[in-house]
Write a protein that holds these residues in place. Structure first.
Motif, PDB file in Angstrom:
ATOM      1  N   ARG A  42       0.833  -1.203   0.000  1.00 17.55           N
ATOM      2  CA  ARG A  42       0.000   0.000   0.000  1.00 17.55           C
ATOM      3  C   ARG A  42       0.870   1.257   0.000  1.00 17.55           C
ATOM      4  O   ARG A  42       0.528   2.268  -0.620  1.00 17.55           O
ATOM      5  CB  ARG A  42      -0.900  -0.023   1.245  1.00 17.55           C
ATOM      6  N   SER A  43       2.000   1.200   0.651  1.00 19.79           N
ATOM      7  CA  SER A  43       2.889   2.361   0.720  1.00 19.79           C
ATOM      8  C   SER A  43       3.534   2.685  -0.630  1.00 19.79           C
ATOM      9  O   SER A  43       4.072   3.774  -0.811  1.00 19.79           O
ATOM     10  CB  SER A  43       3.981   2.122   1.757  1.00 19.79           C
ATOM     11  N   PRO A  47       0.569   9.006  -4.752  1.00 17.45           N
ATOM     12  CA  PRO A  47      -0.405   9.879  -4.095  1.00 17.45           C
ATOM     13  C   PRO A  47      -1.607  10.136  -5.011  1.00 17.45           C
ATOM     14  O   PRO A  47      -1.514   9.977  -6.234  1.00 17.45           O
ATOM     15  CB  PRO A  47       0.365  11.174  -3.854  1.00 17.45           C
ATOM     16  N   ALA A  48      -2.701  10.557  -4.438  1.00 14.90           N
ATOM     17  CA  ALA A  48      -3.914  10.867  -5.212  1.00 14.90           C
ATOM     18  C   ALA A  48      -3.594  11.874  -6.308  1.00 14.90           C
ATOM     19  O   ALA A  48      -2.852  12.834  -6.092  1.00 14.90           O
ATOM     20  CB  ALA A  48      -4.986  11.415  -4.286  1.00 14.90           C
ATOM     21  N   ALA A  65       9.674   6.571  -9.674  1.00 15.30           N
ATOM     22  CA  ALA A  65       8.980   7.541  -8.824  1.00 15.30           C
ATOM     23  C   ALA A  65       7.613   7.880  -9.422  1.00 15.30           C
ATOM     24  O   ALA A  65       7.416   7.784 -10.634  1.00 15.30           O
ATOM     25  CB  ALA A  65       9.819   8.801  -8.700  1.00 15.30           C
ATOM     26  N   PRO A  66       6.665   8.287  -8.589  1.00 12.80           N
ATOM     27  CA  PRO A  66       5.369   8.736  -9.111  1.00 12.80           C
ATOM     28  C   PRO A  66       5.536   9.982  -9.977  1.00 12.80           C
ATOM     29  O   PRO A  66       6.515  10.721  -9.848  1.00 12.80           O
ATOM     30  CB  PRO A  66       4.572   9.071  -7.843  1.00 12.80           C
ATOM     31  N   LEU A  82       0.367   0.619 -15.083  1.00 11.67           N
ATOM     32  CA  LEU A  82       0.289   1.981 -14.583  1.00 11.67           C
ATOM     33  C   LEU A  82      -0.646   2.005 -13.386  1.00 11.67           C
ATOM     34  O   LEU A  82      -1.817   1.666 -13.492  1.00 11.67           O
ATOM     35  CB  LEU A  82      -0.216   2.935 -15.675  1.00 11.67           C
ATOM     36  N   LEU A  83      -0.100   2.380 -12.240  1.00  8.16           N
ATOM     37  CA  LEU A  83      -0.897   2.493 -11.014  1.00  8.16           C
ATOM     38  C   LEU A  83      -1.423   3.920 -10.920  1.00  8.16           C
ATOM     39  O   LEU A  83      -0.662   4.871 -11.071  1.00  8.16           O
ATOM     40  CB  LEU A  83      -0.040   2.188  -9.785  1.00  8.16           C
TER      41      LEU A  83
END
Length: 85
Positions: A42-43, A47-48, A65-66, A82-83
Motif C-alpha cells: 500500500r505504501s 499519491p492521489a 517515482a510517481p 500503470l498504477l
C-alpha cells in the motif's frame, strides 16, 4: 484505359492498407496475457492525482517515482502496469 486506371488505384489503396497493418515497434500482436496477481505494498501506491509505472517482479524500492499520469501513460513498457493514485 479507364479499367487500367481503376485497377492501378485499387492496387495503390490495397498496398497502402497493408502498410498500415504492419506491426509497429512495441505493439505485441500475440494473445493477451493471463491476469496475474500483483502484490503491491500500500505504501508503494502513488499519491492521489498521480501515477506510477510498476514492473512486476521488481522490488518496491527499485520502482520508478510517481509522476503525472499523462506523461507516464506514454512510457509504460510492455511488462509494466500503470498504477493510479
Amino acid at each position: 484505359m479507364r479499367i487500367l486506371s481503376a485497377t492501378a488505384l485499387l492496387l495503390t489503396v490495397s498496398l497502402a492498407g497493408c502498410a498500415l497493418m504492419e506491426k509497429l515497434p512495441g505493439n505485441d500482436s500475440g494473445p493477451p496475457a493471463a491476469p496475474q496477481r500483483l502484490d503491491i505494498p500500500r505504501s508503494a501506491y502513488p499519491p492521489a492525482g498521480s501515477c506510477r509505472i510498476w514492473i512486476p517482479g521488481t522490488p518496491a524500492a527499485q520502482q520508478s517515482a510517481p509522476g503525472k499520469c499523462a506523461d507516464l501513460e506514454k512510457r509504460v513498457p510492455s511488462n509494466g502496469v500503470l498504477l493510479h493514485g
